[in-house]
Design a protein around this motif. Structure first.
Motif, short mmCIF file in Angstrom:
data_model
loop_
_atom_site.label_atom_id
_atom_site.label_comp_id
_atom_site.label_asym_id
_atom_site.label_seq_id
_atom_site.Cartn_x
_atom_site.Cartn_y
_atom_site.Cartn_z
N HIS A 115 -27.44 -13.99 -94.16
CA HIS A 115 -26.68 -14.21 -92.93
C HIS A 115 -27.62 -14.14 -91.71
N GLN A 116 -28.54 -13.16 -91.68
CA GLN A 116 -29.49 -13.04 -90.57
C GLN A 116 -30.39 -14.27 -90.49
N ILE A 117 -30.90 -14.71 -91.64
CA ILE A 117 -31.78 -15.88 -91.65
C ILE A 117 -31.03 -17.11 -91.19
N LEU A 118 -29.80 -17.27 -91.64
CA LEU A 118 -29.01 -18.43 -91.25
C LEU A 118 -28.73 -18.43 -89.74
N VAL A 119 -28.33 -17.29 -89.20
CA VAL A 119 -28.02 -17.20 -87.77
C VAL A 119 -29.27 -17.46 -86.94
N ARG A 120 -30.40 -16.88 -87.32
CA ARG A 120 -31.64 -17.09 -86.57
C ARG A 120 -32.10 -18.55 -86.65
N THR A 121 -31.95 -19.17 -87.81
CA THR A 121 -32.34 -20.57 -87.96
C THR A 121 -31.48 -21.48 -87.09
N VAL A 122 -30.19 -21.24 -87.09
CA VAL A 122 -29.28 -22.04 -86.27
C VAL A 122 -29.57 -21.81 -84.78
N ALA A 123 -29.81 -20.56 -84.38
CA ALA A 123 -30.12 -20.27 -82.98
C ALA A 123 -31.42 -20.93 -82.56
N LEU A 124 -32.43 -20.89 -83.43
CA LEU A 124 -33.70 -21.54 -83.13
C LEU A 124 -33.52 -23.05 -83.01
N GLY A 125 -32.71 -23.63 -83.89
CA GLY A 125 -32.44 -25.07 -83.82
C GLY A 125 -31.72 -25.46 -82.54
N VAL A 126 -30.75 -24.67 -82.14
CA VAL A 126 -30.00 -24.95 -80.90
C VAL A 126 -30.93 -24.85 -79.70
N CYS A 127 -31.77 -23.83 -79.67
CA CYS A 127 -32.72 -23.67 -78.55
C CYS A 127 -33.71 -24.83 -78.51
N THR A 128 -34.18 -25.26 -79.67
CA THR A 128 -35.12 -26.37 -79.74
C THR A 128 -34.49 -27.65 -79.21
N VAL A 129 -33.28 -27.92 -79.62
CA VAL A 129 -32.58 -29.13 -79.15
C VAL A 129 -32.31 -29.04 -77.65
N ALA A 130 -31.91 -27.86 -77.18
CA ALA A 130 -31.61 -27.71 -75.75
C ALA A 130 -32.87 -27.88 -74.91
#
Length: 66
Positions: free
Chosen positions: A5-20
């Motif tokens: 769950h931690q890895i998934l949340v961090r990966t999604v957050a990193l992806g959102v920040c990268t796109v933004a």
């Protein structure tokens, strides 16, 4: 399960920040705007104008009576 769950949340957050952050900035070709008016001061000239300006002529002193 907690680690997944931690890895998934961090990966999604990193992806959102990268796109933004990828969407930031000005779009289109870069160009220099045409020069208008008097020349502008450079950054050092605007921060310390007294150091870069030529020294002022000394004021004429009145003759001293002895």
């Amino acid at each position: 399960m907690q680690l997944f769950h931690q890895i998934l949340v961090r990966t999604v957050a990193l992806g959102v920040c990268t796109v933004a952050l990828g969407g930031c900035g000005q779009q289109g070709a870069l160009y220099l705007p045409p020069s208008q008016g008097a020349p502008r001061a450079s950054l050092p000239e605007s921060l310390r104008p007294t150091l870069l300006s030529p020294p002022a002529a000394p004021a004429a002193s009145a003759p001293q009576n002895q």
